[in-house]
Design a protein around this motif. Structure first.
Motif, PDB file in Angstrom:
ATOM      1  N   GLY A   1       0.808  -1.212   0.000  1.00 32.96           N
ATOM      2  CA  GLY A   1       0.000   0.000   0.000  1.00 32.96           C
ATOM      3  C   GLY A   1       0.837   1.256   0.000  1.00 32.96           C
ATOM      4  N   LEU A   2       1.896   1.277   0.809  1.00 30.75           N
ATOM      5  CA  LEU A   2       2.736   2.469   0.892  1.00 30.75           C
ATOM      6  C   LEU A   2       3.554   2.651  -0.381  1.00 30.75           C
ATOM      7  CD1 LEU A   2       3.515   4.807   2.698  1.00 30.75           C
ATOM      8  CD2 LEU A   2       5.276   3.378   3.755  1.00 30.75           C
ATOM      9  N   THR A   3       3.987   1.554  -0.962  1.00 36.52           N
ATOM     10  CA  THR A   3       4.752   1.635  -2.216  1.00 36.52           C
ATOM     11  C   THR A   3       3.903   2.201  -3.346  1.00 36.52           C
ATOM     12  OG1 THR A   3       6.137  -0.240  -1.557  1.00 36.52           O
ATOM     13  CG2 THR A   3       6.043   0.288  -3.902  1.00 36.52           C
ATOM     14  N   GLU A   4       2.642   1.814  -3.393  1.00 35.46           N
ATOM     15  CA  GLU A   4       1.757   2.256  -4.480  1.00 35.46           C
ATOM     16  C   GLU A   4       1.432   3.745  -4.396  1.00 35.46           C
ATOM     17  OE1 GLU A   4      -1.624  -0.281  -4.366  1.00 35.46           O
ATOM     18  OE2 GLU A   4      -0.610  -1.954  -5.366  1.00 35.46           O
ATOM     19  N   VAL A   5       1.378   4.311  -3.185  1.00 38.77           N
ATOM     20  CA  VAL A   5       0.999   5.726  -3.059  1.00 38.77           C
ATOM     21  C   VAL A   5       2.205   6.658  -3.079  1.00 38.77           C
ATOM     22  CG1 VAL A   5      -1.046   5.087  -1.734  1.00 38.77           C
ATOM     23  CG2 VAL A   5       1.025   5.786  -0.524  1.00 38.77           C
ATOM     24  N   ALA A   6       3.399   6.133  -2.895  1.00 37.75           N
ATOM     25  CA  ALA A   6       4.595   6.984  -2.830  1.00 37.75           C
ATOM     26  C   ALA A   6       4.738   7.914  -4.038  1.00 37.75           C
ATOM     27  CB  ALA A   6       5.850   6.127  -2.660  1.00 37.75           C
ATOM     28  N   PRO A   7       4.522   7.438  -5.270  1.00 39.45           N
ATOM     29  CA  PRO A   7       4.636   8.355  -6.418  1.00 39.45           C
ATOM     30  C   PRO A   7       3.607   9.477  -6.438  1.00 39.45           C
ATOM     31  CG  PRO A   7       4.808   6.054  -7.124  1.00 39.45           C
ATOM     32  CD  PRO A   7       4.340   6.040  -5.703  1.00 39.45           C
ATOM     33  N   LYS A   8       2.566   9.377  -5.605  1.00 39.68           N
ATOM     34  CA  LYS A   8       1.527  10.409  -5.547  1.00 39.68           C
ATOM     35  C   LYS A   8       1.842  11.481  -4.508  1.00 39.68           C
ATOM     36  CE  LYS A   8      -1.885   6.795  -6.569  1.00 39.68           C
ATOM     37  NZ  LYS A   8      -3.092   6.098  -6.072  1.00 39.68           N
ATOM     38  N   LEU A   9       3.057  11.421  -3.942  1.00 43.11           N
ATOM     39  CA  LEU A   9       3.443  12.379  -2.896  1.00 43.11           C
ATOM     40  C   LEU A   9       4.683  13.171  -3.312  1.00 43.11           C
ATOM     41  CD1 LEU A   9       3.027   9.879   0.084  1.00 43.11           C
ATOM     42  CD2 LEU A   9       1.499  11.799  -0.429  1.00 43.11           C
ATOM     43  N   PRO A  10       4.642  13.850  -4.447  1.00 43.14           N
ATOM     44  CA  PRO A  10       5.838  14.541  -4.941  1.00 43.14           C
ATOM     45  C   PRO A  10       6.270  15.730  -4.096  1.00 43.14           C
ATOM     46  CG  PRO A  10       3.933  15.156  -6.254  1.00 43.14           C
ATOM     47  CD  PRO A  10       3.481  14.052  -5.347  1.00 43.14           C
ATOM     48  N   LEU A  11       5.346  16.285  -3.280  1.00 43.74           N
ATOM     49  CA  LEU A  11       5.661  17.468  -2.468  1.00 43.74           C
ATOM     50  C   LEU A  11       5.949  17.114  -1.005  1.00 43.74           C
ATOM     51  CD1 LEU A  11       3.014  20.021  -3.823  1.00 43.74           C
ATOM     52  CD2 LEU A  11       5.355  19.609  -4.620  1.00 43.74           C
ATOM     53  N   LEU A  12       6.002  15.831  -0.698  1.00 48.07           N
ATOM     54  CA  LEU A  12       6.178  15.399   0.693  1.00 48.07           C
ATOM     55  C   LEU A  12       7.518  15.873   1.250  1.00 48.07           C
ATOM     56  CD1 LEU A  12       4.720  13.678   2.871  1.00 48.07           C
ATOM     57  CD2 LEU A  12       6.160  11.759   2.150  1.00 48.07           C
ATOM     58  N   GLU A  13       7.446  16.531   2.420  1.00 46.66           N
ATOM     59  CA  GLU A  13       8.650  17.037   3.087  1.00 46.66           C
ATOM     60  C   GLU A  13       8.911  16.350   4.417  1.00 46.66           C
ATOM     61  OE1 GLU A  13       8.231  21.226   3.553  1.00 46.66           O
ATOM     62  OE2 GLU A  13       7.989  21.627   1.410  1.00 46.66           O
TER      63      GLU A  13
END
Length: 351
Positions: free
Chosen positions: A136-148
């Motif tokens: 689940g975490l691997t699949e959503v990681a690309p959707k978090l480009p602004l994550l700081e």
């Protein structure tokens, strides 16, 4: 003789003459400040019921830029549908969520819903969520480009695998906190049942021989387990060193990393300013590596530095750490305890 209840009632004329506060007259900017100090559960269940104006403001997307789903676990999960409430809060943001905290009830499906709805998330905290997995975490990681800022606290089904994807997918990541469980060897390694003989059963088994044989099997199993644990000890550290080169702040609380893993982090994360290594007892920082940490890191927390939780408590089976670790096992019991108390399950929150 039953006394009249009127005697126990205060006459309105006897009450002190006070000016009743009209919350609807509070300027909107102050109302926003008040609401920003409340968690999402408090806003949905209480604050929006104060008055019509507050209800209108509570529907404003700006209120939901930060969604804090802090809860006390058993009570709130029994009393409310936290998954549904969180999704509703995300919907109210109209894609403007920047900071979100999910505790206990998080799932892969909920995480996907959040990241599908909001692409501007800068801070994400996942705490005590055993139903969030590597996949689940691997699949959503690309959707978090602004994550700081990422905080993963005590999510027992998240390993080092998604950390690599997060590092490569989130180039702005500056702060990472990883709080892992105090891991115990598997039950099959430390098998206390060396033989099984029914009471009164007539047997020719030599108990001493049986015990000695099983002890040897267990010793070999422990030796194999130690080798495996040593091989995996630096998995988190290597994933971080290999992908999160822009980190400024790193917390590896109760991690199994060794000196080799820490050296890799120091070599590949040149911007580190703060490093928290509390309860990382595989480290030996008395030599050159300790000197290197002291010279490089402005704010350094060593393995033996104190926290609010005494170190000895981590080894006690009845502490909160083990309660959380085995939440699936005790959840039914705790729910029964809670249900036995005065909880009104007919109460509902109004959306």
């Amino acid at each position: 003789m039953v006394r009249s209840s009127k005697r126990n009632r205060l006459n309105s004329a006897e009450l002190p003459n006070r000016t009743r506060r009209n919350w609807s007259e509070l300027p909107e900017e102050f109302t926003f400040q008040v609401l920003s100090r409340l968690g999402a559960i408090d806003v949905l269940t209480s604050a929006q019921k104060v008055c019509t104006q507050w209800r209108r403001i509570c529907k404003h997307p700006m209120v939901w830029r930060t969604i804090d789903m802090t809860n006390d676990h058993f009570f709130h999960e029994v009393h409310y549908d936290l998954d549904k409430m969180c999704r509703h809060a995300v919907d109210r943001s109209f894609g403007r969520v920047e900071d979100i905290n999910v505790e206990y009830f998080g799932t892969d499906e909920l995480l996907k819903y959040i990241t599908d709805s909001s692409s501007g998330i800068k801070r994400l905290r996942l705490a005590h969520c055993p139903r969030i997995t590597d996949k689940g975490l691997t699949e959503v990681a690309p959707k978090l480009p602004l994550l700081e800022d990422l905080d993963i606290t005590s999510c027992k089904n998240i390993s080092h695998e998604p950390l690599k994807v997060i590092g490569s997918s989130c180039p702005l990541l500056k702060s990472f906190k990883l709080d892992t469980w105090f891991k115990l060897p598997e039950d099959e390694v430390y098998d206390n049942t060396v033989f099984n003989i029914e009471e009164g059963e007539d047997t020719d088994v030599d108990v001493d021989v049986e015990v000695e044989a099983n002890a040897e099997v267990n010793a070999n199993a422990v030796a194999v387990a130690e080798v495996v644990m040593d091989a995996d000890a630096d998995a988190d550290a290597l994933a971080i060193a290999g992908s999160m080169h822009g980190l400024h702040h790193l917390q590896l609380f109760r991690n199994e990393l060794t000196n080799d893993g820490l050296s890799e982090i120091l070599d590949h994360c040149p911007h580190l300013e703060s490093l928290d290594l509390r309860y990382c007892y595989n480290l030996n920082l008395k030599g050159d590596l300790g000197i290197k940490c002291a010279e490089r890191i402005k704010r350094l927390q060593l393995p033996d530095n104190s926290t609010d939780i005494p170190k000895t408590d981590l080894l006690k089976k009845d502490t909160v750490w083990f309660t959380y670790r085995s939440a699936d096992d005790v959840e039914g019991y705790m729910a029964d305890v809670i249900i036995g108390k005065t909880i009104n399950f007919t109460d509902d929150y109004e959306w």
